[in-house]
Scaffold this active site. Structure first.
Site, PDB file in Angstrom:
ATOM      1  N   ASP A 181       0.837  -1.196   0.000  1.00 35.77           N
ATOM      2  CA  ASP A 181       0.000   0.000   0.000  1.00 35.77           C
ATOM      3  C   ASP A 181       0.875   1.251   0.000  1.00 35.77           C
ATOM      4  O   ASP A 181       1.868   1.318   0.730  1.00 35.77           O
ATOM      5  CB  ASP A 181      -0.871   0.060   1.252  1.00 35.77           C
ATOM      6  CG  ASP A 181      -1.735  -1.169   1.453  1.00 35.77           C
ATOM      7  OD1 ASP A 181      -1.220  -2.287   1.295  1.00 35.77           O
ATOM      8  OD2 ASP A 181      -2.913  -1.001   1.808  1.00 35.77           O
ATOM      9  N   ASP A 202      -0.765  -3.012  -4.206  1.00 33.13           N
ATOM     10  CA  ASP A 202      -1.927  -2.966  -3.312  1.00 33.13           C
ATOM     11  C   ASP A 202      -2.552  -1.585  -3.443  1.00 33.13           C
ATOM     12  O   ASP A 202      -2.307  -0.897  -4.435  1.00 33.13           O
ATOM     13  CB  ASP A 202      -1.526  -3.308  -1.870  1.00 33.13           C
ATOM     14  CG  ASP A 202      -2.662  -3.983  -1.095  1.00 33.13           C
ATOM     15  OD1 ASP A 202      -3.739  -3.358  -0.986  1.00 33.13           O
ATOM     16  OD2 ASP A 202      -2.491  -5.109  -0.611  1.00 33.13           O
ATOM     17  N   ASP A 203      -3.323  -1.162  -2.447  1.00 33.22           N
ATOM     18  CA  ASP A 203      -4.017   0.113  -2.569  1.00 33.22           C
ATOM     19  C   ASP A 203      -3.052   1.256  -2.818  1.00 33.22           C
ATOM     20  O   ASP A 203      -2.018   1.382  -2.151  1.00 33.22           O
ATOM     21  CB  ASP A 203      -4.817   0.405  -1.300  1.00 33.22           C
ATOM     22  CG  ASP A 203      -5.988  -0.544  -1.105  1.00 33.22           C
ATOM     23  OD1 ASP A 203      -6.601  -0.933  -2.118  1.00 33.22           O
ATOM     24  OD2 ASP A 203      -6.292  -0.887   0.051  1.00 33.22           O
ATOM     25  N   HIS A 224      -4.229  -1.800  -6.408  1.00 31.51           N
ATOM     26  CA  HIS A 224      -5.639  -2.126  -6.198  1.00 31.51           C
ATOM     27  C   HIS A 224      -6.556  -0.920  -6.309  1.00 31.51           C
ATOM     28  O   HIS A 224      -7.737  -1.021  -6.035  1.00 31.51           O
ATOM     29  CB  HIS A 224      -5.830  -2.789  -4.830  1.00 31.51           C
ATOM     30  CG  HIS A 224      -5.210  -4.146  -4.730  1.00 31.51           C
ATOM     31  ND1 HIS A 224      -5.205  -4.874  -3.562  1.00 31.51           N
ATOM     32  CD2 HIS A 224      -4.568  -4.906  -5.642  1.00 31.51           C
ATOM     33  CE1 HIS A 224      -4.578  -6.032  -3.755  1.00 31.51           C
ATOM     34  NE2 HIS A 224      -4.187  -6.063  -5.016  1.00 31.51           N
ATOM     35  N   ARG A 257     -13.012   2.615  -5.176  1.00 31.93           N
ATOM     36  CA  ARG A 257     -13.565   1.553  -4.339  1.00 31.93           C
ATOM     37  C   ARG A 257     -13.951   2.069  -2.947  1.00 31.93           C
ATOM     38  O   ARG A 257     -13.249   2.854  -2.346  1.00 31.93           O
ATOM     39  CB  ARG A 257     -12.553   0.421  -4.199  1.00 31.93           C
ATOM     40  CG  ARG A 257     -12.994  -0.694  -3.257  1.00 31.93           C
ATOM     41  CD  ARG A 257     -12.164  -1.951  -3.409  1.00 31.93           C
ATOM     42  NE  ARG A 257     -10.775  -1.776  -3.006  1.00 31.93           N
ATOM     43  CZ  ARG A 257      -9.942  -2.794  -2.769  1.00 31.93           C
ATOM     44  NH1 ARG A 257     -10.364  -4.038  -2.908  1.00 31.93           N
ATOM     45  NH2 ARG A 257      -8.690  -2.569  -2.418  1.00 31.93           N
ATOM     46  N   LYS A 259     -15.177  -0.021   0.597  1.00 31.31           N
ATOM     47  CA  LYS A 259     -15.466  -1.333   1.171  1.00 31.31           C
ATOM     48  C   LYS A 259     -15.668  -1.200   2.680  1.00 31.31           C
ATOM     49  O   LYS A 259     -14.933  -0.503   3.366  1.00 31.31           O
ATOM     50  CB  LYS A 259     -14.368  -2.345   0.846  1.00 31.31           C
ATOM     51  CG  LYS A 259     -12.949  -1.919   1.181  1.00 31.31           C
ATOM     52  CD  LYS A 259     -11.953  -3.007   0.805  1.00 31.31           C
ATOM     53  CE  LYS A 259     -10.524  -2.593   1.154  1.00 31.31           C
ATOM     54  NZ  LYS A 259      -9.545  -3.677   0.899  1.00 31.31           N
TER      55      LYS A 259
END
Length: 363
Positions: A181, A202-203, A224, A257, A259
């Site tokens: 990340d 990743d993010d 991501h 996104r 979540k």
């Protein structure tokens, strides 16, 4: 009369001495360090800290916590780190009104390949996180060039922190890097990230909790995407007043996104995704899921985390043929008051599994 004259003279002399006395920051010197241990012992004596080709020993943190107010930190040459399996961080910094920047040509090379095993933080080698910006308040980080973090890069828990023109290049970890990340934000207020260039696995951005957060003019590749969450299951489960704008997400798993955690409580509100361009997205262009349990989606959303006052404006671009354009999986009544305009995500499939799609949005 003699008493009055004496008192006036003393007051005048005192004022003159006070005016001539150096401030705390003037008393402190500019210091150049080439040794990490000396940084830790001498950091509070310096108004400006030059970190010149620091080689941080294995298993140790480059400790810049507790800096005096107004300190400037400048990275020079190449900063490196010895190898050890441990949790890190490799660098930790705290203080108020701190300015962090780098000299021309400088870089921070974590040499993450020594730790990469494809498992990230989920097993295998214990890997150190890169940079704790915890209690780094009313401060700025500008122009850092960071390469090959073992796992997560910037962990941010701060108030009034601005990060500008930072590059995080983990592109060489494409096959074995994991959980890299770029910016993880929690329990923070007034954080601005402007002009970030991120190549990771990743993010690009993950906001777990916080208010008044801006991410703009970003470029995210290989990871991501730009994420709110996961929200829920922590001591702070509130995300509000977030603007993510004018950014490009390419060759990534997701685009925009949100979540939230299955069975948890909290709220996500006042979030804007605006002028986001997507290219070659492999899973979801836009995704809102309220079904995360133990880090994985269940397919069964819950409504304990309200996702309200959300804007998707001019989120456009393409996903791969095997990907899904848009996936909205909300709990009953928990997604509300959305603004959905100028959204055009194409190239992939339409999802038959969307649930409780709020008025105005389309799936």
């Amino acid at each position: 009369m003699h008493f009055i004259k004496t008192s006036l003279l003393a007051a005048t002399m005192g004022a003159a001495l006070a005016a001539a006395a150096p401030t705390d920051i003037e008393k402190r010197a500019s210091c150049t360090f080439t040794d990490a241990a000396k940084v830790k012992s001498g950091k509070t004596s310096c108004s400006t800290i030059y970190l010149n080709n620091i080689a941080v020993p294995a298993g140790e943190t480059l400790d810049l916590t507790g800096l005096k107010t107004g300190t400037t930190v400048i990275f020079e040459g190449t900063t490196t780190f010895g190898y050890k399996e441990w949790k890190g961080p490799l660098i930790s910094m705290s203080g108020t009104d701190i300015t962090v920047k780098q000299a021309s040509g400088a870089k921070i090379n974590c040499d993450g390949a020594r730790w990469w095993d494809g498992k990230g933080g989920n097993g295998g080698k214990t890997k150190p996180k890169f940079f704790y910006a915890h209690k780094l308040d009313q401060s700025s980080i500008t122009g850092l060039q960071v390469y090959n973090t073992p796992v997560q890069a910037f962990s941010i828990q701060a108030n009034h922190l601005t990060i500008t023109d930072v590059t995080l290049d983990n592109s060489s970890g494409a096959s074995r890097g994991h959980n890299t990340d770029a910016f993880d934000i929690g329990s923070s207020t007034y954080v601005t990230i402007d002009g970030a260039k991120v190549y990771n696995q990743d993010d690009c951005l993950a906001i777990n909790s916080g208010q008044h957060i801006t991410f703009t003019n970003g470029y995210c590749s290989g990871g991501h995407g730009l994420s709110i969450g996961s929200v829920g299951g922590r001591s702070n489960n509130i995300v509000s007043d977030v603007t993510i704008s004018n950014s490009h997400i390419v060759n990534s798993q997701n685009g925009a996104r949100i979540k939230t955690v299955y069975g948890a409580t909290g709220s996500v509100s006042g979030v804007k995704f605006e002028d986001i361009t997507l290219s070659n997205i492999s899973k979801y262009g836009i995704v809102v899921q309220q079904d995360y349990k133990n880090g994985s989606p269940t397919g069964n959303p819950t409504n304990g985390v309200a996702v309200k006052d959300i804007t998707f404006n001019k989120v456009t671009g393409t996903v791969e043929k095997s990907a899904t354009d848009i996936y909205l999986l909300c709990g009953s009544g928990s997604c509300s008051d959305w603004t959905w305009s100028g959204v055009s995500v194409t190239g992939g499939k339409k999802s038959p599994k969307c649930k409780n799609v709020p008025a105005g949005a389309s799936c």
